[in-house]
Write an enzyme that holds these catalytic residues in place. Sequence first.
Site, mmCIF file in Angstrom:
data_model
loop_
_atom_site.group_PDB
_atom_site.id
_atom_site.type_symbol
_atom_site.label_atom_id
_atom_site.label_comp_id
_atom_site.label_asym_id
_atom_site.label_seq_id
_atom_site.Cartn_x
_atom_site.Cartn_y
_atom_site.Cartn_z
ATOM 1 N N MET A 1 0.836 -1.215 0.000
ATOM 2 C CA MET A 1 0.000 0.000 0.000
ATOM 3 C C MET A 1 0.866 1.259 0.000
ATOM 4 O O MET A 1 0.638 2.188 -0.772
ATOM 5 C CB MET A 1 -0.903 0.027 1.248
ATOM 6 N N SER B 1 -9.143 3.772 1.164
ATOM 7 C CA SER B 1 -9.769 2.561 0.628
ATOM 8 C C SER B 1 -9.491 2.392 -0.854
ATOM 9 O O SER B 1 -9.407 3.370 -1.596
ATOM 10 C CB SER B 1 -11.281 2.603 0.840
ATOM 11 N N GLY B 2 -9.376 1.135 -1.242
ATOM 12 C CA GLY B 2 -9.207 0.834 -2.660
ATOM 13 C C GLY B 2 -8.155 -0.223 -2.915
ATOM 14 O O GLY B 2 -7.875 -0.553 -4.069
ATOM 15 N N LYS C 1 -14.134 5.290 7.945
ATOM 16 C CA LYS C 1 -13.520 4.154 7.245
ATOM 17 C C LYS C 1 -13.940 2.832 7.897
ATOM 18 O O LYS C 1 -14.152 1.828 7.212
ATOM 19 C CB LYS C 1 -11.984 4.291 7.237
ATOM 20 N N HIS D 1 -17.314 2.119 6.651
ATOM 21 C CA HIS D 1 -17.140 1.713 5.246
ATOM 22 C C HIS D 1 -16.833 0.217 5.197
ATOM 23 O O HIS D 1 -17.415 -0.540 4.426
ATOM 24 C CB HIS D 1 -16.008 2.528 4.607
ATOM 25 N N ASN D 2 -15.919 -0.218 6.051
ATOM 26 C CA ASN D 2 -15.543 -1.625 6.043
ATOM 27 C C ASN D 2 -16.670 -2.524 6.550
ATOM 28 O O ASN D 2 -16.839 -3.640 6.066
ATOM 29 C CB ASN D 2 -14.281 -1.842 6.883
ATOM 30 N N GLU E 1 -18.774 -2.915 3.712
ATOM 31 C CA GLU E 1 -18.021 -3.817 2.808
ATOM 32 C C GLU E 1 -18.270 -5.291 3.202
ATOM 33 O O GLU E 1 -18.558 -6.131 2.345
ATOM 34 C CB GLU E 1 -16.538 -3.452 2.916
ATOM 35 N N TYR E 2 -18.182 -5.582 4.494
ATOM 36 C CA TYR E 2 -18.436 -6.952 4.960
ATOM 37 C C TYR E 2 -19.854 -7.388 4.570
ATOM 38 O O TYR E 2 -20.071 -8.507 4.120
ATOM 39 C CB TYR E 2 -18.325 -7.028 6.489
#
Length: 469
Positions: A15, A130-131, A184, A187-188, A191-192
């Site tokens: 990253m 993110s990404g 964030k 966001h995750n 995402e889950y």
Amino acid sequence: MENVYDFGLVGLGVMGRNFILNVADNGFTAMGNDLDTEKVQALIDEGGNTDRVNAVEDVSAFAKALSSPRKIMLLVPAGKVVDIVIESLLPHLDKGDIIIDGGNSFFTDTDRREAYLSEKGIHFFGAGVSGGAKGARKGPSIMPGGSKAGYAAVQPIFEAVSAKYEGEPCVAYLGPKSAGNYVKMVHNGIEYGLMQLTSEIYDVLKKAGNLSNEEMHHTFKSWNDGRLQSFLVEITSKILVKKDALTNGDLIDQILDKAKQKGTGKWTSQNAMDLGIPVPSIDIAVSMREISALKEERVQADALYDRPEVTTIAKDKLTKLTEEALYFSFIVTYAQGLHQLADASKEYGYDLDIAEIAKIWRAGCIIRARLLADITEAFQENPKLPNLLLSPSFIEKIKGTVASARELVSYGATNGIPLPGLSNSLTYFDAYTSSRLPLNVIQGQRDFFGSHTYERLDREGIFHTEWEE
Ligand code: 6PG
């Protein structure tokens, strides 16, 4: 080489290396730092021109190389490492310098670090990035919060390197303290939830329709051209037909069904519980990763119980059902995560602008999706919208798809196909849209055994009843 580099980055893993190269691609000079000689050398080699991208192992040389105020981003594993790196940097910094934690740090750690560093005159902010590796290189979505003055100095760099949605950068100052890391984290969590839902749809297409991987690839691919367009649907279509170099078969069929996790989804669920905000589509996604880890027990239990014979569904019908159910449950999952953000904003004083968050999620991040443009509009129209499900433009979307969600969830139950993400999304929807729930019984029970009291529908006040003479 003193005071010349615009941007510093500590942690030259995949990253970090990609992010720093992205910074350099955008016309800034960047200096990397890592204790690992190989990583330092790898960046120097890949950077090509050391006047533009350079790297050193020595922290003092690293700090000296940066222009003032120093802008140093950390892309190191969350937890103790962040504190260790901060301590190692401090003797080499000056007041007014800026440290940015770009990892998935737990938000209360960010609050503690910000308080500690602001006493020393150092601006600190947590910025969710993110990404994945490709995003870091080509344009991530960046979620900064914390010191506003600190952010102002970094803003031109972040706006240049971030993903763009119709020309607009996918980065914005989100709020004070740990707002960036908190956003964030949620966001995750979302995402889950979305990942769990797509995996269930794969399961049902395979079991109910006997679709081959190739056919499912085409199904997901065609959905990605429509309203379900999203990064996760797109990569699912690609994953389904990736060939396995070892067996020449489809790789997906060889992947062990145990999903790992680093904790951000669990934190989202845990914190939602603390806030008293229901996010069952996220909770169940975390639980499913935990159930998946019990592979040996699952194999044992599978042999102990009979499963109903699966009734197949015609492919055309199944494709329509699954597309609608997935769209419905995607909406409900975003609704829960955004509801959590709105509540956390009040609780922690973040003053979040939900439309702005949806906006910076439209490109670059893992949960990017066509839906986010509609979500942005819904919150722009009504910034105080308590829940996406109350937005006029979403009512129609839900009404047009909920019947398929019902049909698929009941099909799963009858045929022994676990669809917990879909069913939790549906249950959340049914409960959230019920003016009367049976929780009056729970209040009666609580008062019966514990004199916990209850309120009434027909008059104000707190009541207690002696339930038995
Ligand atoms: C992102 C991802 C990223 C990371 C996840 C994976 O937004 O780019 O969310 O942060 O891939 O943390 O999380 P798990 O290992 O818990 O699935």
